[in-house]
Design a protein around this motif. Structure first.
Motif, PDB file in Angstrom:
ATOM      1  N   ARG A   2       0.757  -1.257  -0.201  1.00 43.10           N
ATOM      2  CA  ARG A   2       0.035  -0.010   0.062  1.00 43.10           C
ATOM      3  C   ARG A   2       0.958   1.191  -0.014  1.00 43.10           C
ATOM      4  N   ASN A   3       2.111   1.099  -0.581  1.00 43.44           N
ATOM      5  CA  ASN A   3       2.753   2.400  -0.632  1.00 43.44           C
ATOM      6  C   ASN A   3       3.263   3.084   0.316  1.00 43.44           C
ATOM      7  N   GLN A   4       3.585   2.298   1.497  1.00 43.63           N
ATOM      8  CA  GLN A   4       3.911   2.991   2.578  1.00 43.63           C
ATOM      9  C   GLN A   4       5.283   2.343   3.190  1.00 43.63           C
ATOM     10  N   GLU A   5       6.196   2.498   2.322  1.00 42.79           N
ATOM     11  CA  GLU A   5       7.752   1.882   2.613  1.00 42.79           C
ATOM     12  C   GLU A   5       8.314   2.394   3.828  1.00 42.79           C
ATOM     13  N   TRP A   6       7.871   3.703   4.017  1.00 40.54           N
ATOM     14  CA  TRP A   6       8.497   4.266   5.354  1.00 40.54           C
ATOM     15  C   TRP A   6       8.271   3.486   6.570  1.00 40.54           C
ATOM     16  N   LEU A   7       7.126   2.635   6.664  1.00 41.62           N
ATOM     17  CA  LEU A   7       6.945   2.382   7.817  1.00 41.62           C
ATOM     18  C   LEU A   7       7.708   1.087   8.332  1.00 41.62           C
ATOM     19  N   LEU A   8       8.690   0.358   7.484  1.00 42.37           N
ATOM     20  CA  LEU A   8       9.336  -0.420   8.009  1.00 42.37           C
ATOM     21  C   LEU A   8      10.353  -0.206   9.112  1.00 42.37           C
ATOM     22  N   SER A   9      10.964   1.202   8.553  1.00 40.74           N
ATOM     23  CA  SER A   9      11.856   1.875   9.346  1.00 40.74           C
ATOM     24  C   SER A   9      11.436   2.558  10.581  1.00 40.74           C
ATOM     25  N   ALA A  10      10.005   2.617  10.591  1.00 38.15           N
ATOM     26  CA  ALA A  10       9.327   3.187  11.638  1.00 38.15           C
ATOM     27  C   ALA A  10       9.033   2.217  12.679  1.00 38.15           C
ATOM     28  N   LEU A  11       8.944   0.787  12.212  1.00 39.66           N
ATOM     29  CA  LEU A  11       8.708  -0.069  12.940  1.00 39.66           C
ATOM     30  C   LEU A  11      10.178  -0.494  13.599  1.00 39.66           C
ATOM     31  N   GLU A  12      11.202  -0.519  12.986  1.00 39.95           N
ATOM     32  CA  GLU A  12      12.544  -0.747  13.692  1.00 39.95           C
ATOM     33  C   GLU A  12      12.834   0.205  14.530  1.00 39.95           C
ATOM     34  N   THR A  13      12.334   1.647  14.584  1.00 33.68           N
ATOM     35  CA  THR A  13      12.756   2.383  15.379  1.00 33.68           C
ATOM     36  C   THR A  13      11.948   2.158  16.830  1.00 33.68           C
ATOM     37  N   GLU A  14      10.588   1.989  16.556  1.00 33.06           N
ATOM     38  CA  GLU A  14       9.803   1.641  17.669  1.00 33.06           C
ATOM     39  C   GLU A  14      10.263   0.203  18.380  1.00 33.06           C
ATOM     40  N   PHE A  15      10.499  -0.981  17.653  1.00 34.14           N
ATOM     41  CA  PHE A  15      11.204  -2.008  18.435  1.00 34.14           C
ATOM     42  C   PHE A  15      12.384  -1.371  19.384  1.00 34.14           C
TER      43      PHE A  15
END
Length: 327
Positions: free
Chosen positions: A240-253
């Protein structure tokens, strides 16, 4: 606003909550906002508990319209409600959220004060005296933690706080974004919010636009939600064109407690260990609840939620190398 049309349309999707729905509608009928300026639209999503009979017989001094459809999920129910709406501003309220009298006034005020089209999110507060299950209580405590961060300026409101239990946006923007994606039965609100953000809309958190959240869900449903949120976050990033989300998830983890991170990594790909750990955590949570050991209870439910969430993340990500922070 067209002559004879309300300014605001409140859309309430409902499924088998006729008892709670009565209180939801009563609160919406007692809003401080002018009666002629808003309507309430209820969409019964395949309810089988007498909801339709109640709505058929219900009499209201406000404009109330209702529609029934086969069970297709909350996204489809909300889409149907917006299609029938006559107001320029859509306010979403869930069928377990009892609006405070000023909720509509504060939503409308926030939109009028904004320099352009925006999305407004109000809080889902815990009702005084309402007994919640421990896992729902934990969820509400996490929400309150978010609200304190938003009020204190630690976070800025974003698409990830768009919970349609209590939120509003212009109908034109909703339609232009394509409405809710009916493929999703969980996190469909956040998925829409990402598309609204892509359209340039800002998000505003309005503490005064409050609703009381009479949240109820089984333990298995709560765990399933955590797992599905994890899978959906991968789908949003990948499809769904939200590639930025994976890096955000890493930061949150990396911001999670060190013990949570260790537990998630230790259980990666080990189904038996995961099952044993989940059982042990649930036992610890139950014991903590009986002993009123609140901190231990919170830690146990945090661990349970995170284990399920990150399991969903891994299961959906076919290429495990794309999630190196979980290794």
């Amino acid at each position: 606003m067209e002559v004879g049309h309300p300014e605001v349309s409140v859309v309430v999707p409902t499924y088998n909550r006729v008892g709670r729905l009565q209180h939801v509608l009563s609160a919406l009928e007692q809003q401080q906002f002018p009666a002629e300026d808003y309507e309430v639209i209820v969409v019964s999503d395949g309810s089988s508990d007498g909801t339709n009979d109640f709505l058929k017989d219900h009499r209201s001094e406000r404009t109330l319209r209702w529609f029934a459809q086969e069970n297709r999920g909350p996204a489809a129910a909300r889409n149907a409600g917006v299609k029938e709406a006559r107001g320029e501003l859509i306010v979403f309220v869930d069928d377990d959220v009892v609006a405070r009298p000023q909720l509509l006034t504060e939503h409308v005020r926030a939109h009028r004060e904004a320099s352009g089209d925006v999305v407004v999110v109000g809080p889902l507060l815990s009702p005084e005296g309402f007994v919640m299950t421990p896992w729902v209580r934990w969820e509400q405590e996490m929400l309150m933690k978010q609200y304190r961060a938003l009020i204190g300026g630690v976070w800025q409101p974003s698409a990830r706080q768009f919970y349609t239990g209590n939120a509003s946006l212009p109908r034109t923007q909703f339609l232009a974004a394509g409405g809710f994606d009916e493929y999703f039965r969980r996190a469909e609100d956040v998925e829409l919010a990402y598309r609204l953000a892509d359209r340039g809309l800002d998000f505003i958190f309005k503490m005064e636009a409050a609703g009381m959240h009479f949240a109820e869900r089984s333990f298995s449903s709560w765990l399933d939600a955590a797992y599905t949120y994890g899978r959906n976050d991968v789908i949003f990033a990948r499809d769904r064109n939200q590639e930025w989300l994976l890096s955000a998830l890493e930061t949150e983890f990396r911001q999670r407690h060190i013990l949570i991170r260790a537990l998630v990594r230790a259980c990666r790909g080990r189904e038996r260990l995961t099952s044993l750990t989940m059982s042990s955590l649930k036992l610890a949570a139950n014991t903590a609840t009986s002993l009123h050991a609140d901190e231990i209870e919170r830690v146990a439910y945090s661990a349970l939620f995170n284990l399920q969430y990150y399991k969903g993340l891994r299961d959906e990500m076919a290429d495990a190398q794309s999630l190196p922070f979980l290794r």
